[in-house]
Design a protein around this motif. Structure first.
Motif, PDB file in Angstrom:
ATOM      1  N   GLY A  71       0.947  -0.975   0.071  1.00 22.29           N
ATOM      2  CA  GLY A  71      -0.108  -0.208  -0.222  1.00 22.29           C
ATOM      3  C   GLY A  71       0.643   1.207  -0.143  1.00 22.29           C
ATOM      4  N   CYS A  72       1.846   1.716  -0.729  1.00 20.94           N
ATOM      5  CA  CYS A  72       3.026   2.956  -0.524  1.00 20.94           C
ATOM      6  C   CYS A  72       2.205   3.695  -1.433  1.00 20.94           C
ATOM      7  N   GLY A  73       1.407   2.802  -2.094  1.00 18.90           N
ATOM      8  CA  GLY A  73       1.295   4.132  -2.994  1.00 18.90           C
ATOM      9  C   GLY A  73       2.057   4.446  -4.586  1.00 18.90           C
ATOM     10  N   VAL A  74       3.203   4.229  -4.432  1.00 20.67           N
ATOM     11  CA  VAL A  74       4.722   4.317  -5.490  1.00 20.67           C
ATOM     12  C   VAL A  74       3.465   3.987  -6.837  1.00 20.67           C
ATOM     13  N   CYS A  75       3.017   3.199  -7.257  1.00 23.37           N
ATOM     14  CA  CYS A  75       2.175   2.350  -8.597  1.00 23.37           C
ATOM     15  C   CYS A  75       1.418   4.154  -8.435  1.00 23.37           C
ATOM     16  N   ALA A  76       0.442   4.627  -8.337  1.00 19.55           N
ATOM     17  CA  ALA A  76      -0.372   5.803  -8.214  1.00 19.55           C
ATOM     18  C   ALA A  76       0.110   6.642  -8.549  1.00 19.55           C
ATOM     19  N   ALA A  77       1.368   6.984  -8.182  1.00 16.23           N
ATOM     20  CA  ALA A  77       2.333   8.184  -8.432  1.00 16.23           C
ATOM     21  C   ALA A  77       3.175   8.264  -9.509  1.00 16.23           C
ATOM     22  N   VAL A  78       2.831   6.620 -10.137  1.00 14.44           N
ATOM     23  CA  VAL A  78       4.254   6.545 -11.915  1.00 14.44           C
ATOM     24  C   VAL A  78       3.411   6.682 -12.529  1.00 14.44           C
TER      25      VAL A  78
END
Ligand code: SF4
Ligand code: SF4
Length: 91
Positions: A71-78
């Motif tokens: 759930g770190c959110g890196v995928c959503a950010a990139v």
């Protein structure tokens, strides 16, 4: 400054994510183009590109393995197409 490095690991041998995760990424199939950017950047190596069941303009779709997603959110950010949204898992 030292260069960064990623240690190659076998995701299947990694511990599964516990119940502490409070947000999860969700892929919008209408926006995902299958570009693979999220796959490259996920630090847990838990996103794969799958063939779409009904391919239209795009043949591939990102699929997240929630057993290992932190759930770190890196995928959503990139994601260049804003196809991933982080959703709360707090009940
Ligand atoms: S980065 Fe976005 S558009 Fe590209 S594969 Fe991942 S979810 Fe799909
Ligand atoms: S939230 Fe983090 S761990 Fe989960 S799929 Fe996205 S990049 Fe990977």
């Amino acid at each position: 400054m030292e260069k960064g490095a990623t240690i190659k690991h076998d995701p299947k041998k990694s511990p599964k994510t516990g119940e502490w995760r409070n947000v999860r990424p969700e892929v919008d199939p209408n926006k995902c183009t299958g570009c693979g950017m999220c796959v490259k950047y996920c630090p847990e190596d838990c996103i794969i590109l799958k063939n779409r069941k009904n391919p239209s303009k795009f043949k591939k779709l990102a699929e997240i393995n929630y057993d290992f997603c932190k759930g770190c959110g890196v995928c959503a950010a990139v994601c260049p197409f804003k196809a991933i949204k982080m959703k709360s898992e707090i009940k």
